[in-house]
Design an enzyme around this catalytic site. Structure first.
Site, PDB file in Angstrom:
ATOM      1  N   LYS A 169     -15.560   9.385   2.518  1.00 41.62           N
ATOM      2  CA  LYS A 169     -16.154   8.489   3.529  1.00 41.62           C
ATOM      3  C   LYS A 169     -16.462   9.229   4.823  1.00 41.62           C
ATOM      4  O   LYS A 169     -17.548   9.095   5.375  1.00 41.62           O
ATOM      5  CB  LYS A 169     -15.212   7.299   3.834  1.00 41.62           C
ATOM      6  CG  LYS A 169     -14.974   6.375   2.667  1.00 41.62           C
ATOM      7  CD  LYS A 169     -14.195   5.129   3.087  1.00 41.62           C
ATOM      8  CE  LYS A 169     -12.792   5.392   3.589  1.00 41.62           C
ATOM      9  NZ  LYS A 169     -11.862   5.894   2.558  1.00 41.62           N
ATOM     10  N   ARG A 214      -7.458  19.041   0.695  1.00 43.02           N
ATOM     11  CA  ARG A 214      -8.353  18.835   1.842  1.00 43.02           C
ATOM     12  C   ARG A 214      -7.834  19.573   3.092  1.00 43.02           C
ATOM     13  O   ARG A 214      -6.643  19.549   3.384  1.00 43.02           O
ATOM     14  CB  ARG A 214      -8.423  17.326   2.121  1.00 43.02           C
ATOM     15  CG  ARG A 214      -9.280  16.956   3.289  1.00 43.02           C
ATOM     16  CD  ARG A 214      -9.738  15.546   3.200  1.00 43.02           C
ATOM     17  NE  ARG A 214      -8.674  14.559   3.439  1.00 43.02           N
ATOM     18  CZ  ARG A 214      -8.914  13.240   3.444  1.00 43.02           C
ATOM     19  NH1 ARG A 214     -10.115  12.778   3.203  1.00 43.02           N
ATOM     20  NH2 ARG A 214      -7.917  12.406   3.671  1.00 43.02           N
ATOM     21  N   ARG A 254      -0.760   5.719  -0.222  1.00 44.41           N
ATOM     22  CA  ARG A 254      -2.068   5.297   0.327  1.00 44.41           C
ATOM     23  C   ARG A 254      -2.919   4.661  -0.762  1.00 44.41           C
ATOM     24  O   ARG A 254      -3.617   3.678  -0.528  1.00 44.41           O
ATOM     25  CB  ARG A 254      -2.786   6.508   0.951  1.00 44.41           C
ATOM     26  CG  ARG A 254      -2.155   6.914   2.274  1.00 44.41           C
ATOM     27  CD  ARG A 254      -2.492   8.323   2.679  1.00 44.41           C
ATOM     28  NE  ARG A 254      -3.887   8.498   3.015  1.00 44.41           N
ATOM     29  CZ  ARG A 254      -4.476   9.691   3.129  1.00 44.41           C
ATOM     30  NH1 ARG A 254      -3.786  10.796   2.935  1.00 44.41           N
ATOM     31  NH2 ARG A 254      -5.728   9.772   3.454  1.00 44.41           N
ATOM     32  N   ARG A 283      -4.010  17.499   7.170  1.00 42.05           N
ATOM     33  CA  ARG A 283      -3.500  16.250   7.733  1.00 42.05           C
ATOM     34  C   ARG A 283      -2.088  16.001   7.224  1.00 42.05           C
ATOM     35  O   ARG A 283      -1.786  16.258   6.069  1.00 42.05           O
ATOM     36  CB  ARG A 283      -4.403  15.087   7.294  1.00 42.05           C
ATOM     37  CG  ARG A 283      -5.467  14.755   8.299  1.00 42.05           C
ATOM     38  CD  ARG A 283      -6.440  13.766   7.748  1.00 42.05           C
ATOM     39  NE  ARG A 283      -5.837  12.529   7.266  1.00 42.05           N
ATOM     40  CZ  ARG A 283      -6.541  11.458   6.890  1.00 42.05           C
ATOM     41  NH1 ARG A 283      -7.849  11.489   6.937  1.00 42.05           N
ATOM     42  NH2 ARG A 283      -5.929  10.377   6.463  1.00 42.05           N
ATOM     43  N   ARG A 315     -10.010  -2.816   6.185  1.00 41.01           N
ATOM     44  CA  ARG A 315      -9.183  -2.433   5.046  1.00 41.01           C
ATOM     45  C   ARG A 315      -8.351  -3.605   4.523  1.00 41.01           C
ATOM     46  O   ARG A 315      -7.589  -3.433   3.569  1.00 41.01           O
ATOM     47  CB  ARG A 315      -8.227  -1.320   5.462  1.00 41.01           C
ATOM     48  CG  ARG A 315      -8.731   0.081   5.059  1.00 41.01           C
ATOM     49  CD  ARG A 315      -7.796   1.043   5.728  1.00 41.01           C
ATOM     50  NE  ARG A 315      -7.581   2.290   5.089  1.00 41.01           N
ATOM     51  CZ  ARG A 315      -8.069   3.439   5.566  1.00 41.01           C
ATOM     52  NH1 ARG A 315      -8.889   3.460   6.577  1.00 41.01           N
ATOM     53  NH2 ARG A 315      -7.722   4.565   5.005  1.00 41.01           N
TER      54      ARG A 315
END
Ligand code: AMP
Length: 218
Positions: free
Chosen positions: A21, A130, A169, A158, A96
């Site tokens: 996203k 990532r 998540r 992160r 969300r």
């Protein structure tokens, strides 16, 4: 009070964590001229600055849970008062929950929901590899999108991009966020809301091309 003009319309970028996203939002924002509003980025900034809001959100984020709706809705309402939001925005990672979507429908007009589809089994691989360049915000992947050699040393990961947190998540996504796809599909049947669904498994360029093509179809 909403600051949106009646013509202004916003776009929602919807999908599981790690669907791409943030990466796609940058491109869509450039092509549509709508500013990207990422609640995840806003929260991380608040955490880094050590604000009260950041301190409240931190624990939820680090354990992979959603931050309470009241905090998110407060953040978004404030952000939408900025002048650059008056012609519509691109929401990335918001809404969300159904409660957030209901609130959004009261304060802004949404014309399009772009749903990026990626199966769960690909998500964990994507997220744990990532990395982000703190200087530019560019997102890389150790395997699928390696960064240029000269910047590798400054890349960061992160805090919530570890396997254990990713599973929480994903769980939060399935329990609280995924039901929104039905919610928006229902809404599109009784309004002029457009739903665009794209396969998020291709390369960054392939996915952005699919989105661009779909957005151009009127
Ligand atoms: P993201 O960068 O979008 O993956 O968001 C990182 C984390 O911020 C999420 O795992 C949540 O803890 C929190 N977060 C971001 N956006 C929202 C939202 N709209 N509602 C609730 N929590 C959020």
């Amino acid at each position: 009070m909403p600051t949106f003009s009646s013509q202004a319309s916003s776009i929602i970028l919807f999908g599981p964590p790690g669907a791409g996203k943030g990466t796609q939002a940058v491109k869509i924002s450039q092509s549509t001229g709508k500013p990207q509003i990422s609640t995840g980025d806003m929260l991380r900034e608040a955490v880094n600055r050590g604000t009260d809001l950041g301190n409240e959100a931190k624990g939820y984020m680090e354990s992979g849970q959603l931050v309470p709706d009241s905090i998110i809705i407060g953040l978004i309402s404030e952000r939408l008062k900025q002048p650059d939001a008056s012609d519509g925005v691109l929401f990335d990672g918001f809404p969300r929950t159904i409660a957030q979507a209901e609130e959004l429908s009261r304060i802004a007009k949404v014309s399009t929901v772009i749903m990026i589809q990626v199966p769960d089994e690909d998500i964990v691989k994507r997220i744990v590899g990532r990395r982000m360049d703190p200087e530019t915000g560019d997102i890389f992947h150790v395997k699928f999108r390696p960064a240029p050699e000269e910047i590798v040393a400054r890349l960061i990961q992160r805090k919530d991009d570890n396997e254990e947190t990713v599973r929480s998540r994903l769980n939060a996504y399935h329990q609280q966020t995924k039901p929104l796809s039905e919610w928006y599909s229902g809404l599109s049947e009784r309004s002029d809301l457009r739903i665009i669904s794209v396969d998020g498994r291709g390369s960054i360029v392939q996915v952005s091309e699919s989105i661009r093509r779909e957005l151009e179809v009127s």
